[in-house]
Design an enzyme around this catalytic site. Structure first.
Site, PDB file in Angstrom:
ATOM      1  N   TYR A  56     -56.562   6.384 -50.775  1.00  0.00           N
ATOM      2  CA  TYR A  56     -57.323   5.645 -50.177  1.00  0.00           C
ATOM      3  C   TYR A  56     -57.904   6.263 -48.603  1.00  0.00           C
ATOM      4  O   TYR A  56     -57.159   6.646 -47.990  1.00  0.00           O
ATOM      5  CB  TYR A  56     -56.986   4.183 -50.030  1.00  0.00           C
ATOM      6  CG  TYR A  56     -58.148   3.469 -49.126  1.00  0.00           C
ATOM      7  CD1 TYR A  56     -59.437   3.067 -49.776  1.00  0.00           C
ATOM      8  CD2 TYR A  56     -57.721   3.015 -47.553  1.00  0.00           C
ATOM      9  CE1 TYR A  56     -59.987   2.229 -49.016  1.00  0.00           C
ATOM     10  CE2 TYR A  56     -58.571   2.259 -47.176  1.00  0.00           C
ATOM     11  CZ  TYR A  56     -59.967   1.828 -47.802  1.00  0.00           C
ATOM     12  OH  TYR A  56     -60.802   1.361 -47.022  1.00  0.00           O
ATOM     13  N   GLY A  63     -63.378   0.089 -48.714  1.00  0.00           N
ATOM     14  CA  GLY A  63     -63.699  -1.169 -48.912  1.00  0.00           C
ATOM     15  C   GLY A  63     -63.617  -1.617 -50.355  1.00  0.00           C
ATOM     16  O   GLY A  63     -62.729  -1.243 -51.293  1.00  0.00           O
TER      17      GLY A  63
END
Length: 517
Positions: A56, A63
């Site tokens: 990530y 998001g």
């Protein structure tokens, strides 16, 4: 005098450090230890960037797009797109000191070495601060959850050589032009760096640091104003005795009462209120209960300072690089701890202003002001005195009460319900920020009334501290008497309010009685 430099390292900045950079224009320097830690954590990010497994913020979207894998050749664009899209603020520009506070606090987190940002990226932020470059940041755009996203993105945009900024002379120019003029090379963002530049509570925290600093000054000044009102009302000073306060030993209450007692020492006006051996048994709550109200406000400020202290020692980012080299997602960017205390501070700020306005109102009412003329007018009827100044104070207090309604309970979900609970801490900070100069204006009206009451009480005189403050107030408002007509009131209020905010009023009181608590 040598120019101040604040060293930003792996440890916490103090509130005073933040104020020095934000308001005082202090320079910043990155410690060698911090540069070493940033290089170590960057090596972790570079290793993961080559991994075939998505990570990530390094090789994925953000998001609600966190599951979208991004090819290596598009990751630089990914970071640029993040900053450009997140720089979506709107409305009026926020103040220079707020932006400088935001910048130095984001730099502080980068310098912990827990974000994976390269040392040269952090250096651009330091260089912008030192060159007096202030990115244009707008009022609206932060929900105070995944950091102050839009405000921080506006700063990162300038670091990239885009967006708009004010130069050291205050001129608004393009971000690239501002960097070129200062000899700063724009940052070319690498994996994760864009994310690290926008995931922080720095706007909220900076405004909290400023509010704590301002309220510490204003609450001492409120003690000064209250003491002078007690004098002007020929009040009972015995209620401020240390042994009475010790029966309810809240620290703020004791400190406030001690300040007021010192202000009232050797006051001829207090003695004038004691006919013979008797003393007025009870004053109204707005006089008698001042230490209880002011003290509770002081204690609230110090609680907020304890929260700020923890946040200043924090590394806010998502994901973050742990000390043992893991890169982990987390929720530390959520602004709830700051949002709550920012909302909390707005309550006592409004309430202390409210009790000040009540003391002002007593001065103007012949049924309650112990022999003073109506509205403190030189010739009541022909003159209106401070009648409308009290209206102004009342109107300000009413707005401050509305600003005391909490923002932190007003979560609005965002990011396709990924960010389904947000703090609204930026909004809490902005409304508190509006209440602080408002508070000073309310105190200014009270001081104008007490000083005018001193004119009418002659030949009795206030104590040394009240006399010292009287002379400051008289720089902005002339002495009054039966032969003196009303004059334009607005400059008097604004002048005294500025003297309060600058510390001039407090300094005058302390010049007579020593440092107040």
């Amino acid at each position: 005098m040598a120019e101040q430099t604040v060293t930003v390292g792996v440890g916490a900045l103090s509130i005073e450090d933040v104020i020095a950079v934000a308001r005082g224009g202090a320079k910043v320097a990155i410690s060698d230890e911090s540069k070493h830690e940033m290089a170590l954590s960057r090596a972790v990010i570079d290793h993961l960037a080559d991994d075939t497994v998505p990570h990530y913020g390094i090789s994925t979207g953000f998001g609600a797009l966190a599951s979208t894998s991004i090819p290596k050749e598009q990751r630089a664009q990914l970071q640029k797109s993040l900053i450009r899209s997140h720089a979506a603020g709107a409305g009026p520009e926020v103040e220079r000191e707020v932006v400088r506070g935001l910048l130095v606090l984001r730099l502080s987190t980068l310098c912990t070495g827990r974000t994976g940002v390269r040392p040269e990226t952090a250096q651009v932020y330091a260089d912008m601060l030192n060159a007096g470059i202030t990115p244009v940041v707008y009022e609206y755009g932060s929900l105070g959850c995944s950091g102050d996203l839009a405000p921080l993105a506006a700063c990162a945009l300038v670091a990239m050589g885009e967006g708009e900024a004010h130069n050291a002379d205050g001129l608004k120019i393009g971000g690239g032009e501002a960097l070129r003029a200062a000899g700063i090379t724009p940052v070319d963002l690498k994996e994760k760096e864009g994310l690290a530049l926008v995931n922080g509570t720095d706007g909220m925290l900076g405004m909290l640091c400023m509010a704590i600093t301002d309220l510490r000054l204003l609450l001492k000044t409120a003690d000064v104003a209250a003491a002078m009102s007690v004098e002007g009302m020929l009040g009972n000073d015995r209620v401020f005795a240390a042994d009475l306060q010790a029966l309810r030993p809240h620290r703020g209450q004791g400190d406030s009462a001690a300040n007021i007692a010192r202000m009232l020492k050797d006051s001829g006006l207090i003695e004038a209120g004691r006919p013979g051996s008797t003393v007025r048994v009870q004053d109204a709550y707005s006089l008698r209960c001042t230490p209880q109200v002011h003290g509770a406000a002081r204690d609230t400020v110090e609680y907020a300072a304890s929260v700020a202290g923890v946040e200043l020692a924090s590394a806010i980012d998502n994901p973050c690089v742990t000390l043992d080299g893991r890169v982990e997602s987390n929720g530390n960017f959520h602004g709830a701890p700051l949002a709550y205390v920012l909302d909390f501070l707005a309550i006592p700020t409004a309430d202390v202003a409210s009790i000040s306005e009540r003391r002002t109102d007593r001065f103007l009412d012949v049924a309650r002001n112990r022999g003073l003329p109506a509205f403190l007018a030189g010739d009541p009827g022909v003159d209106s005195g401070f009648m409308i100044a009290q209206y102004t104070a009342a109107g300000i207090v009413s707005e401050m009460k509305r600003n005391a309604v909490p923002a932190s309970v007003d979560s609005i979900p965002s990011s396709a319900m990924q960010e389904d609970h947000v703090s609204m801490g930026w909004a809490a900070a902005r409304k508190l920020r509006r209440s602080i100069p408002a508070f000073a204006r309310v105190l200014a009206v009270e001081l104008l009334c007490s000083c005018r009451s001193f004119d009418f009480r002659k030949p009795y005189r206030p104590g040394a501290a009240g006399s010292a403050v009287y002379h400051v107030v008289r720089k902005y408002a002339n002495e009054i008497g039966p032969d003196v007509r009303d004059t334009w009131t607005t400059p008097q209020i604004e002048g005294v309010a500025e003297a309060i905010l600058s510390g001039e009023v407090l300094a005058a009181a302390e010049s007579a009685v020593g440092a107040l608590k």
